[in-house]
Design a protein around this motif. Sequence first.
Motif, short mmCIF file in Angstrom:
data_model
loop_
_atom_site.label_atom_id
_atom_site.label_comp_id
_atom_site.label_asym_id
_atom_site.label_seq_id
_atom_site.Cartn_x
_atom_site.Cartn_y
_atom_site.Cartn_z
N LYS A 171 0.55 29.71 11.36
CA LYS A 171 0.53 29.73 9.90
C LYS A 171 0.00 31.05 9.36
N ARG A 172 -0.90 31.69 10.10
CA ARG A 172 -1.54 32.91 9.60
C ARG A 172 -0.62 34.12 9.64
N VAL A 173 0.60 33.97 10.19
CA VAL A 173 1.54 35.08 10.19
C VAL A 173 2.08 35.31 8.78
N ASN A 174 2.43 34.23 8.10
CA ASN A 174 3.00 34.34 6.76
C ASN A 174 1.97 34.10 5.66
N TRP A 175 0.88 33.42 5.96
CA TRP A 175 -0.11 33.08 4.94
C TRP A 175 -1.50 33.53 5.40
N LYS A 176 -2.33 33.84 4.43
CA LYS A 176 -3.69 34.30 4.73
C LYS A 176 -4.64 33.81 3.65
N PRO A 177 -5.86 33.38 4.03
CA PRO A 177 -6.81 32.92 3.01
C PRO A 177 -7.16 34.04 2.03
N LEU A 178 -7.23 33.69 0.77
CA LEU A 178 -7.49 34.69 -0.26
C LEU A 178 -8.89 35.29 -0.11
N HIS A 179 -9.88 34.50 0.33
CA HIS A 179 -11.23 35.06 0.46
C HIS A 179 -11.31 36.05 1.61
N HIS A 180 -10.44 35.93 2.62
CA HIS A 180 -10.39 36.95 3.66
C HIS A 180 -9.83 38.25 3.10
N ILE A 181 -8.80 38.12 2.27
CA ILE A 181 -8.21 39.32 1.66
C ILE A 181 -9.23 40.02 0.76
N MET A 182 -9.98 39.24 0.00
CA MET A 182 -10.97 39.83 -0.91
C MET A 182 -12.11 40.48 -0.13
N TYR A 183 -12.53 39.86 0.97
CA TYR A 183 -13.60 40.48 1.78
C TYR A 183 -13.12 41.80 2.36
N GLU A 184 -11.88 41.82 2.87
CA GLU A 184 -11.35 43.07 3.43
C GLU A 184 -11.20 44.13 2.34
N PHE A 185 -10.92 43.70 1.13
CA PHE A 185 -10.82 44.65 0.02
C PHE A 185 -12.19 45.28 -0.27
N TYR A 186 -13.26 44.49 -0.16
CA TYR A 186 -14.60 45.00 -0.45
C TYR A 186 -15.21 45.74 0.74
#
Length: 306
Positions: free
Chosen positions: A220-235
Motif C-alpha cells: 500500500k505504501r507504494v501508491n499511498w503515504k501517511p500525511l504526517h510522514h510527509i509533513m515530518y519529512e518536509f520539516y
Amino acid sequence: MPSWRWNHRSLSRNMGMRRLNHSSRRCWNRDMKKLLSDEQDAYLRKIAPGRSTKECVDALNERFNAHFTRVQIQNYKNNHRILSGKNCWEFVNHKKHRKYPEEIRNFIFENYKGTGHKKMSELIKEKFDYDMTPKQVDSFYGNNHLNSGITGWFKKGIVPKNKGKRLVDYMSPEMIERSKPTRFKPGQMPHNTVPVGTVKELKDGYLWVKINNQLKPKSKRVNWKPLHHIMYEFYNGPVPEGHDVMFLDGNVKNFSKDNLEVITKAERLYLNRHNFISSDPTITRSGLVLARMMNKTYKRKNQNGK
C-alpha cells in the motif's frame, strides 16, 4: 406486636404448611398405589422391561379388561420407579417417519460421491420423477453426514482449458467481437482510480496522500503515504528506517512541527505500557524521554547478561 412473636408465628405457619404438604403427598402416593392392584402392579413390573408405555397400556387393558390411559400408566411408572431399560427414542420407528422414499435414499447413498446438490436434484427428477430441490439435497447430505468431495476450489496443478490456445480455438467470431469492448487495454487504469495528490481519511482518522499511480503495487505504501510522514519529512528530512512518526498531543489532524516526533516501536511500547501519552505535548515529550531511558536500560542489562 414484638418482632419475635411474629417470627414465631411465621415459623409455626411454615411448619404447618410443611406438614400439610407431606401429608398430602403421602395421600397422593397412597391414591396412586390404588390405581393398580397388587396383581396388576406385579404384571406391569414383569412386562415393563424393553417395552414402551403404550405397549404396557395395551397389555394391561387386554389382560385385565381395563381402560387405563397412557398418561396414567406413565405417571404410575415414574412414581414407582418402573423402568423399561431403554431410551424414549429407541421405541420410535424411524423408517416409518422418513421424509423421502427408500429407493431415493438408496440412490443418493450410492451416487453422492462427486455429485453436487444441483446435479443430484436433476438426477432424482430424471430417474424417479420426484421433485427434490437442491436445498433439500443439501440438507439431506448434511443430516446424513454425506460429503460429495466437491469443494469448488481450483486444485494445485490444475491446467486451464484455454491454456496455450488462441481465442479462435475456443470462441466463435461473434463472441470475440462482443468481448472486444470489455477487454482491458495496455496501461488502462481501473474506473475507480483517483489522481495523484488525493487525500483520504481512514477509519482510524489518519490522513493518507496518493503519491504514485502504479497498476500493481507490491504494498500500500507504494501508491499511498501517511500525511504526517510527509509533513515530518518536509520539516526535518527523511524518517529514519525502523522509526514511525507520532502526534505528541494525540490529535491526528495537528501537523505542526512541534507536534511531530519520530519514535521506535520499543519506545511506543513503553509509552503505552506506562501511560506516558498525554494531550499535552510537553508531558508526552517528557514521557518519551523516560521511555528512551527505560529502553536503553533494558538493552544494557541484556548486553551485560550475555
